[in-house]
Enzyme design. Structure first.
Site, mmCIF file in Angstrom:
data_model
loop_
_atom_site.group_PDB
_atom_site.id
_atom_site.type_symbol
_atom_site.label_atom_id
_atom_site.label_comp_id
_atom_site.label_asym_id
_atom_site.label_seq_id
_atom_site.Cartn_x
_atom_site.Cartn_y
_atom_site.Cartn_z
ATOM 1 N N SER A 16 0.777 -1.165 0.069
ATOM 2 C CA SER A 16 -0.100 -0.137 0.024
ATOM 3 C C SER A 16 1.004 1.147 0.112
ATOM 4 O O SER A 16 2.062 1.035 -0.708
ATOM 5 C CB SER A 16 -1.070 -0.024 1.035
ATOM 6 O OG SER A 16 -1.770 0.938 1.210
ATOM 7 N N HIS A 43 -2.523 -1.112 -3.343
ATOM 8 C CA HIS A 43 -3.802 -0.376 -3.132
ATOM 9 C C HIS A 43 -3.607 0.731 -4.054
ATOM 10 O O HIS A 43 -2.435 1.400 -4.381
ATOM 11 C CB HIS A 43 -3.878 -0.024 -1.657
ATOM 12 C CG HIS A 43 -4.127 -1.136 -0.691
ATOM 13 N ND1 HIS A 43 -3.960 -0.967 0.457
ATOM 14 C CD2 HIS A 43 -4.774 -2.201 -1.096
ATOM 15 C CE1 HIS A 43 -4.525 -1.905 1.426
ATOM 16 N NE2 HIS A 43 -4.804 -2.896 0.370
ATOM 17 N N ASP A 136 -4.575 -4.332 6.202
ATOM 18 C CA ASP A 136 -4.995 -5.380 5.008
ATOM 19 C C ASP A 136 -3.713 -6.355 5.065
ATOM 20 O O ASP A 136 -2.265 -5.862 5.214
ATOM 21 C CB ASP A 136 -4.889 -4.851 3.592
ATOM 22 C CG ASP A 136 -5.684 -5.656 2.436
ATOM 23 O OD1 ASP A 136 -6.229 -6.834 3.071
ATOM 24 O OD2 ASP A 136 -5.756 -5.287 1.322
#
Lengths: 191, 269
Positions: A16, A43, A136
């Site tokens: 991310s 992401h 996540d």
């Protein structure tokens, strides 16, 4: 890193915020025709930021392909999860996309791909979790480990955003903590 | 965790007892969904879920709805709608009558988007929009023209990005947490349940939209459905798929021309 005798067929890297700089230090240095399939789940902003795949292709020697539905997996290639879809493995030869609701406010979600990879590739899976600012990926790493695969997290000290790898470490869902150099050499010694 | 064998057992049960055929669906997505329903409805074991499905018709209805509901948005991928507005809709204008099919329309957001563009092009009056879905529950929503009000800001931005020339808020009124679309936009919409797996072609269309439905099917079923669309398209009709779906691997590829870079193809014969 000798513990795990897995011969990976699939390496999934989840990242991310702060993960692109890591990838730019690792991916261009991969040895040619590496003997596994490499999948990136990052992401991304919604919509079509098609630049990312171009940017990665400009830096990498291996071809980087943004996955379309039912795309075939090939060894020695890098696949990027498309924006606004979850990326799943239908079987060892085929990707599959899914536009179900976001997980951890994210689509693609790293957990979703890690879990699917663990389900299909079992012990032949390596999951690597990079820099990021949310939680996540850690549950997915747990699933990879439960299936006999290998879970690596970026050393939070080397991460621009330490939260995501730190969550996996706090939950004890990892086999190794590795800095950027160690991740690169790990990927290059896989056979 | 539900195993692959257990999933197959469930799907075979459902097919044998109720006639719903999920055998050609993508296993990976189905597995996630069944796993989610299993957790959500707090089944202690796979055997209990299986027993419930074999003995409780009402629960089966709920299960099928959960298994087949798809997320949808108004003007999702604005560049797609821009192309539809600029290159597809104008070429429908000369037709005396326009027929459009939204296959797997879910709660109708894409139907509403296309209806708005047809109205802006002055073509809605002579159009008929068919919305079909396997899931009967979502179709009631389509007929009422309901959209969650908290999404309207995003949809308004999508609409503007797609080249929408009007004030988006003129198309709906707020009503108890929902946006109700102007009746004009839904009165040309016909809804019906239709199963892409087992039902056949039912009309000829100038434009078929089926976006992010094929991703849930395996390759064989995708080919079957693309063949169904081919049979249902008029000679120069358009087929629009989701942004990561393609006809590249199917037999249709040779006589359809893509409007690059969008996932819109025009039949050439």
């Amino acid at each position: 890193m000798e513990k795990n005798p897995v011969t990976p067929k699939l390496v999934v890297i989840g990242g991310s915020a702060g993960s692109l700089t890591v990838l730019f230090q690792v991916l261009p240095e991969l040895r040619p025709s590496f003997p596994y399939t490499l999948v990136l789940v990052l992401h991304r902003k919604g919509g079509s930021d098609s630049h990312l795949v171009d940017l990665l292709n400009a830096k990498c020697t291996a071809p980087v392909i943004e996955v379309e539905d039912k795309e075939a997996l090939q060894i020695g290639q890098i696949y990027l999860a498309p924006s606004d879809y979850h990326l799943l493995l239908e079987d060892r030869a085929t990707f599959c996309l899914d536009d179900d609701e976001k997980i951890h406010y994210s689509r693609p979600s790293i957990d979703v791909t890690f879990e699917s990879a663990a389900h299909v590739f079992g012990k032949d899976t390596v999951g690597i979790l990079l820099s990021g600012a949310n939680d996540d990926g850690s549950e997915g790493l747990a699933r990879i480990r439960a299936a006999g695969g290998m879970a690596i997290v970026q050393d939070p000290n080397s991460a621009q955003m330490p939260v995501m790898p730190q969550v996996a470490i706090d939950k004890n869902h990892y086999d190794y903590v590795a800095d950027i150099d160690q991740i690169r050499s790990y990927l290059n010694q896989l056979s | 965790m539900i195993t692959d064998t257990e999933l197959t057992t469930l799907l075979e049960d459902i097919y044998r007892q109720y006639g719903y055929d999920f055998i050609g669906y993508s296993k990976s997505s189905l597995h996630r969904r069944v796993q989610r329903i299993f957790a959500m409805d707090k089944f202690p074991s796979f055997a209990e879920l299986r027993y419930k499905l074999l003995t409780d018709d009402l629960y089966v209805k709920h299960f099928i709805e959960e298994l087949t509901v798809n997320v949808t948005e108004m003007f999702r991928d604005p560049h797609f709608y821009k192309t539809l507005r600029e290159q597809v809709i104008p070429s429908l204008a000369s037709k005396p009558f326009i027929r459009i099919w939204h296959a797997g329309c879910s709660t109708g957001e894409e139907i509403f988007s296309v209806a708005i563009m047809l109205q802006e092009a002055g073509l809605l009056e002579k159009s008929l929009i068919y919305g079909t879905d396997l899931n009967a529950k979502v179709l009631a929503n389509v007929r009422r023209g309901l959209v969650p009000i908290d999404q309207m800001k995003k949809y308004s931005e999508n609409y503007i990005a797609s080249g929408g020339p009007k004030d988006f808020s003129q198309y709906y009124t707020a009503h108890y947490g929902q946006a109700i679309l102007n009746q004009k936009l839904t009165e040309k919409v016909i809804t019906s349940t239709h199963n892409l797996v087992s039902d056949s072609s039912f009309n000829e269309f100038d434009l078929i939209l089926c976006r992010n439905v094929l991703i849930y099917f395996n390759k064989n079923l995708q080919d079957h459905v693309l063949d169904l669309f081919d049979k249902s398209l008029s000679p120069l009709g358009f087929l629009a798929l989701g942004s990561k779906e393609t006809i590249r691997f199917s037999g249709l590829a040779t006589y359809y021309q893509q409007i690059q870079p969008e996932k819109i193809w025009r039949k050439t014969q």
